[in-house]
Design a protein around this motif. Sequence first.
Motif, PDB file in Angstrom:
ATOM      1  N   VAL A 156      26.485 -89.745  -2.516  1.00 13.56           N
ATOM      2  CA  VAL A 156      26.073 -89.497  -1.132  1.00 13.56           C
ATOM      3  C   VAL A 156      27.288 -89.333  -0.222  1.00 13.56           C
ATOM      4  CG1 VAL A 156      24.870 -90.486   0.865  1.00 13.56           C
ATOM      5  CG2 VAL A 156      23.836 -90.611  -1.398  1.00 13.56           C
ATOM      6  N   VAL A 157      28.304 -90.185  -0.369  1.00 13.87           N
ATOM      7  CA  VAL A 157      29.475 -90.058   0.512  1.00 13.87           C
ATOM      8  C   VAL A 157      30.219 -88.754   0.242  1.00 13.87           C
ATOM      9  CG1 VAL A 157      29.758 -92.545   0.825  1.00 13.87           C
ATOM     10  CG2 VAL A 157      31.012 -91.402  -0.997  1.00 13.87           C
ATOM     11  N   ALA A 158      30.206 -88.278  -1.004  1.00 15.64           N
ATOM     12  CA  ALA A 158      30.856 -86.998  -1.302  1.00 15.64           C
ATOM     13  C   ALA A 158      30.160 -85.862  -0.568  1.00 15.64           C
ATOM     14  CB  ALA A 158      30.856 -86.743  -2.808  1.00 15.64           C
ATOM     15  N   GLY A 159      28.809 -85.848  -0.585  1.00 14.89           N
ATOM     16  CA  GLY A 159      28.066 -84.802   0.101  1.00 14.89           C
ATOM     17  C   GLY A 159      28.269 -84.830   1.601  1.00 14.89           C
ATOM     18  N   ILE A 160      28.265 -86.024   2.183  1.00 14.65           N
ATOM     19  CA  ILE A 160      28.445 -86.146   3.634  1.00 14.65           C
ATOM     20  C   ILE A 160      29.864 -85.737   4.029  1.00 14.65           C
ATOM     21  CG2 ILE A 160      28.397 -87.735   5.585  1.00 14.65           C
ATOM     22  CD1 ILE A 160      26.444 -89.463   3.897  1.00 14.65           C
ATOM     23  N   THR A 161      30.852 -86.153   3.246  1.00 14.38           N
ATOM     24  CA  THR A 161      32.236 -85.805   3.560  1.00 14.38           C
ATOM     25  C   THR A 161      32.447 -84.301   3.517  1.00 14.38           C
ATOM     26  OG1 THR A 161      32.975 -87.896   2.598  1.00 14.38           O
ATOM     27  CG2 THR A 161      34.638 -86.216   2.921  1.00 14.38           C
ATOM     28  N   LEU A 162      31.860 -83.636   2.532  1.00 17.14           N
ATOM     29  CA  LEU A 162      32.000 -82.183   2.440  1.00 17.14           C
ATOM     30  C   LEU A 162      31.371 -81.500   3.650  1.00 17.14           C
ATOM     31  CD1 LEU A 162      32.881 -79.709   0.844  1.00 17.14           C
ATOM     32  CD2 LEU A 162      30.697 -79.788  -0.358  1.00 17.14           C
ATOM     33  N   ALA A 163      30.169 -81.949   4.052  1.00 15.23           N
ATOM     34  CA  ALA A 163      29.488 -81.334   5.197  1.00 15.23           C
ATOM     35  C   ALA A 163      30.279 -81.533   6.482  1.00 15.23           C
ATOM     36  CB  ALA A 163      28.085 -81.919   5.344  1.00 15.23           C
ATOM     37  N   SER A 164      30.828 -82.730   6.683  1.00 11.30           N
ATOM     38  CA  SER A 164      31.571 -82.989   7.918  1.00 11.30           C
ATOM     39  C   SER A 164      32.906 -82.251   7.925  1.00 11.30           C
ATOM     40  CB  SER A 164      31.794 -84.496   8.098  1.00 11.30           C
ATOM     41  OG  SER A 164      32.392 -85.068   6.955  1.00 11.30           O
ATOM     42  N   SER A 165      33.575 -82.154   6.774  1.00  9.09           N
ATOM     43  CA  SER A 165      34.829 -81.399   6.733  1.00  9.09           C
ATOM     44  C   SER A 165      34.580 -79.918   6.958  1.00  9.09           C
ATOM     45  CB  SER A 165      35.550 -81.624   5.397  1.00  9.09           C
ATOM     46  OG  SER A 165      34.804 -81.098   4.316  1.00  9.09           O
ATOM     47  N   ALA A 166      33.435 -79.402   6.485  1.00  8.03           N
ATOM     48  CA  ALA A 166      33.076 -78.008   6.742  1.00  8.03           C
ATOM     49  C   ALA A 166      32.854 -77.772   8.231  1.00  8.03           C
ATOM     50  CB  ALA A 166      31.820 -77.638   5.960  1.00  8.03           C
ATOM     51  N   SER A 167      32.226 -78.721   8.916  1.00  9.08           N
ATOM     52  CA  SER A 167      32.013 -78.582  10.359  1.00  9.08           C
ATOM     53  C   SER A 167      33.342 -78.592  11.112  1.00  9.08           C
ATOM     54  CB  SER A 167      31.112 -79.715  10.871  1.00  9.08           C
ATOM     55  OG  SER A 167      29.803 -79.589  10.367  1.00  9.08           O
ATOM     56  N   VAL A 168      34.265 -79.454  10.689  1.00 13.68           N
ATOM     57  CA  VAL A 168      35.571 -79.509  11.351  1.00 13.68           C
ATOM     58  C   VAL A 168      36.312 -78.187  11.173  1.00 13.68           C
ATOM     59  CG1 VAL A 168      37.853 -80.589  11.304  1.00 13.68           C
ATOM     60  CG2 VAL A 168      35.801 -82.011  11.198  1.00 13.68           C
ATOM     61  N   ALA A 169      36.364 -77.686   9.939  1.00 11.18           N
ATOM     62  CA  ALA A 169      37.164 -76.494   9.661  1.00 11.18           C
ATOM     63  C   ALA A 169      36.470 -75.207  10.089  1.00 11.18           C
ATOM     64  CB  ALA A 169      37.491 -76.436   8.167  1.00 11.18           C
ATOM     65  N   HIS A 170      35.207 -75.049   9.707  1.00 13.10           N
ATOM     66  CA  HIS A 170      34.501 -73.778   9.924  1.00 13.10           C
ATOM     67  C   HIS A 170      34.024 -73.611  11.365  1.00 13.10           C
ATOM     68  CE1 HIS A 170      32.318 -70.198   8.801  1.00 13.10           C
ATOM     69  NE2 HIS A 170      31.184 -70.708   9.239  1.00 13.10           N
ATOM     70  N   ASP A 171      33.722 -74.735  12.034  1.00 11.40           N
ATOM     71  CA  ASP A 171      33.199 -74.645  13.406  1.00 11.40           C
ATOM     72  C   ASP A 171      34.262 -74.979  14.446  1.00 11.40           C
ATOM     73  OD1 ASP A 171      30.692 -73.961  12.397  1.00 11.40           O
ATOM     74  OD2 ASP A 171      30.089 -76.049  12.208  1.00 11.40           O
ATOM     75  N   LEU A 172      34.809 -76.194  14.380  1.00  3.76           N
ATOM     76  CA  LEU A 172      35.745 -76.631  15.424  1.00  3.76           C
ATOM     77  C   LEU A 172      37.090 -75.915  15.313  1.00  3.76           C
ATOM     78  CD1 LEU A 172      34.961 -80.470  15.370  1.00  3.76           C
ATOM     79  CD2 LEU A 172      34.025 -78.721  16.887  1.00  3.76           C
ATOM     80  N   TYR A 173      37.729 -75.966  14.145  1.00  5.13           N
ATOM     81  CA  TYR A 173      39.044 -75.342  13.981  1.00  5.13           C
ATOM     82  C   TYR A 173      38.961 -73.819  14.135  1.00  5.13           C
ATOM     83  CZ  TYR A 173      43.279 -73.678  11.673  1.00  5.13           C
ATOM     84  OH  TYR A 173      44.446 -73.027  11.374  1.00  5.13           O
TER      85      TYR A 173
END
Length: 530
Positions: free
Chosen positions: A356-373
Amino acid sequence: MTGDHQTLALLLFGVFVAVTLAITTWVSRNRHGSAEEFYAGGRLFSPMENGFAIAGDYMSAASFLGISGLIALFGYDGLLYSVGFLVAWLVVLFLVAELVRNCGRFTLADVVAARMRERPVRIAAGTSSVTVSVLYLVAQMVGAGSLVALLLGGTSGAAQTWTVIGVGALMVIYVSMGGMRATTWIQIVKAVLLMCGTIALTVLVLMRFHGNFDLLLRTAADHSGQGERFLAPGLRYGGDWTSRLDFISLGLALVLGTAGLPHILSRFYTVPTARAARRSVVWSIGLIGSFYLMTIVLGFGAAAIVGSDAVRGSNAAGNTAVPLLALDLGGGADSTGGTVLFAIVAAIAFATILAVVAGITLASSASVAHDLYASLRRRNAKPRSEVAVARLAAAGIGVLAIGLGLLARDLNVAFLVGLAFAVAASANLPVLLYSLFWRNFTTRGAVWSVYGGLLPALTLVVLSPVVSGGPDSLFPGVDFQYFPLENPGLVSIPLGFLAGWLGTLTSREPADEAKHAETEVRSLTGSGAV
């Protein structure tokens, strides 16, 4: 707790870690570093594989251990959690799965930005997604530190600290090296393990009562100390109108929040077509539905066989109900069967938390890179540099989760899961539904919808009895409680929808009807979908 329990549990968990690290290493050698590979696994998974991965992503340690414990302590009222978590998938199936797959690429913000001005929408949706993910992640990390350390017999501060650090380090390795492909296979392995373990325990419970479920319920009521009240509504949520409203609020958050969870939405992009996304959800509903039905048997089985008082004496929140049940079903604490079953439950709990933590970490890192950055530095953000940022974000989020998990390790953080669902239902779901179905929706409406749900949800929790004003609060020594409910969903979810409506109504920028028409055709037919 004997040394045999700990040794066997650690051995089984070590095997799981070795297998998952081997999967991650193998995947990292075969990846080509593109954004589509890192975020979506190349969109090559079959509906069955993705359905198992969705189930693995959704069925957390809170589901396996927490819900069974709540049923063991509160009977019927604990059972309502299972209903809320399962019914939520009907919303996902009928309103979200296919449309999100057709309209987006990697994240929630892709769907909204398809017909809006990208920068403000991506910043708002990315901020909300990261907030939800971190809340969910901290709950899992605290579970790793306290619950899993307890299962292995290490209740000291040092044992909890190293457990949290170890889980955090593993999740960063999984995500940064293997991306979505490794994360998916870890979730599939975990789902198979969890289902097999749950089926075995359920069969043993039913065999103990000769397949007579009525006898199981009556024995559970007798051993609960509550009698017939144990099988009737109101034991936990029927005390007064505040507790009843709290239950309605929690139910709304659970049923509506799933469709706004970033790590669930990202799974729809790992299959090649919208039809495959829908079939994935059908697979996951079958797995999740059967799992939650079995948690009912395990919960009432723990009350009947172990006893509610014994469960409460071991852990006030009931989180050790399933391990205690496994010990008894295997023949007792000193028996070989009990040792083996307990070790299996402990290993499954470890596997559940890691997946579960792997899935959540991937989703949040995608939001940081793909959306915010990408929004802030769009001209310089090439696909490979965006993936590099996502890997760095995974490491940063891992460090943040470890730090917050260590700070909160001695606190009762069960509310964090409900809060994550409430924030997702308040901030993510309104903007998603408006974007898909409302022709006149505007950029201002989208931004207001996200912040109009996110900020009230967080504010109301800070002002609730969860944080201050009571002996079980996070800060019992102070009192700034002004909101009576523990879950803000009853207020913050309508506010999210209302803010989106007001933002659109007061917007000077007219809605782009051509983009809406294009999005509508794309969402319904898949024409132009990635």
